[in-house]
Enzyme design. Structure first.
Site, PDB file in Angstrom:
ATOM      1  CG  ASP A  43      16.734  70.590  42.535  1.00 25.46           C
ATOM      2  OD1 ASP A  43      17.389  70.283  43.542  1.00 25.46           O
ATOM      3  OD2 ASP A  43      16.925  71.642  41.893  1.00 25.46           O
ATOM      4  CD  GLU A 213      16.931  74.230  49.079  1.00 26.67           C
ATOM      5  OE1 GLU A 213      16.914  75.446  48.798  1.00 26.67           O
ATOM      6  OE2 GLU A 213      17.886  73.481  48.806  1.00 26.67           O
TER       7      GLU A 213
END
Length: 331
Positions: A43, A213
């Site tokens: 991420d 997401e």
């Protein structure tokens, strides 16, 4: 015990030779290589501060071990320096686990890191999106509010995967959400909360088709590019898609996939960020992926490759590589 001078000189010579060899290797390195740093990281948030590249990833481990975050800086995208534990749960008392997907921005000489924590599953749990502040890009960061900035599930969007976007007029927005839903909110000037839009709405739902997401937004040639991750984060189908709009509120109609696995290189390529070289139409994508031989869902590594546009402003599919990118200093 007295050590002979000869041994001391030999030891010193060995250290000098090792140092010289390391310097030579660094000088000989032509590309960043992928992954760009050692360790399990996912991420990644990529930024430029003070003519340095910065990457702020999630520490990829079991949720109960995700109690801190590291950062990495580089002058050239090739040589990276690790800044360990720039924030941890000791500095954020309400955060207990699952510290995820940092978003970092600078404002008025201060640096702010937004993060998800605790992986809340309902509105009776404590957790969500927090914010901390520091004096330097590497922190240390201290909790700004003593509680989550957003601690409720609104519009069915789990409060995780926040991205902070500054528009040309100076307004800061935060785009966030898991569980297949995405909200955009207007941040207060001091980042202590969110405030309503002119129409009275505070949490605007901007979810595009197939969104899961990892939202990212940037502006190029007057257009708003909205990117997100699709598929399951532990699976090979994890990928990045995008849309373009004239407004940060959309509508965002899915155009296509631009980042995905390459069965000869790595699987599960997704949850990314982008870097624009200042004052240049030159772009990089920083993302995580899973090594081909790995079966552990948490084994994710951070990588970088070039990102290009066609003549109509569409993003071309990214070629993921083992080589990474060439050196690029910021003038």
């Amino acid at each position: 015990m007295i050590i002979p001078k000869k041994l001391v000189l030999l030891a010193a010579l060995g250290v000098a030779l090792t140092t010289s060899a390391n310097k030579a290797l660094a000088q000989e390195k032509k590309t960043s290589g992928n992954p760009i740093v050692e360790g399990w990281y996912a991420d990644p948030e990529a930024k430029i501060f003070n003519k340095q590249y910065w990457v702020y990833p999630t520490y990829s481990a079991k949720y109960n071990d995700q109690v801190f975050m590291d950062a990495f800086s580089s002058p050239d995208l090739i040589n990276w320096t690790k800044h360990p534990r720039i924030i941890d749960t000791a500095a954020v008392k309400w955060a207990k686990r699952a510290m995820w997907a940092p978003a970092v921005t600078e404002k008025d000489g201060k640096y702010y890191i937004f993060f998800g924590a605790n992986d809340i599953q309902n509105n009776n749990e404590v957790g969500g999106i927090g914010v901390a502040v520091g004096d330097k890009p590497e922190g240390p960061f201290k909790d700004l509010l003593g509680k989550p900035l957003i601690g409720q599930i609104i519009n069915k969007a789990q409060p995780i995967d926040q991205f902070v976007f500054k528009d040309d007029d100076g307004q800061y927005y935060m785009i966030y959400g898991g569980w297949g839903q995405c909200n955009i909110v207007k941040l207060k000037n001091d980042f202590t909360g969110v405030e309503p839009f002119k129409d009275g709405e505070t949490y605007k739902l901007i979810t595009p088709k197939d969104y899961v997401e990892g939202p990212v937004m940037f502006k190029r040639k007057g257009k708003y590019y909205f990117m997100w991750s699709e598929g399951g984060w532990t699976g090979p189908d994890y990928r990045v898609a995008y849309a373009i709009s004239d407004s940060p509120f959309g509508p965002f109609n899915r155009i296509g996939t631009i980042l995905k696995q390459d069965a000869s290189i790595a699987t599960g390529a997704g949850h990314h960020s982008v870097i624009q070289v200042p004052d240049k139409d030159e772009w990089y994508i920083v993302y995580h992926r899973r090594p081909l031989t790995e079966t552990d869902g948490n084994h994710r590594v951070t990588c970088i490759d070039k990102m290009y546009f066609d003549k109509d402003g569409k993003i071309l599919p990214v070629k993921i590589t083992n080589e990474g990118v060439r050196a690029r200093k910021i003038k």
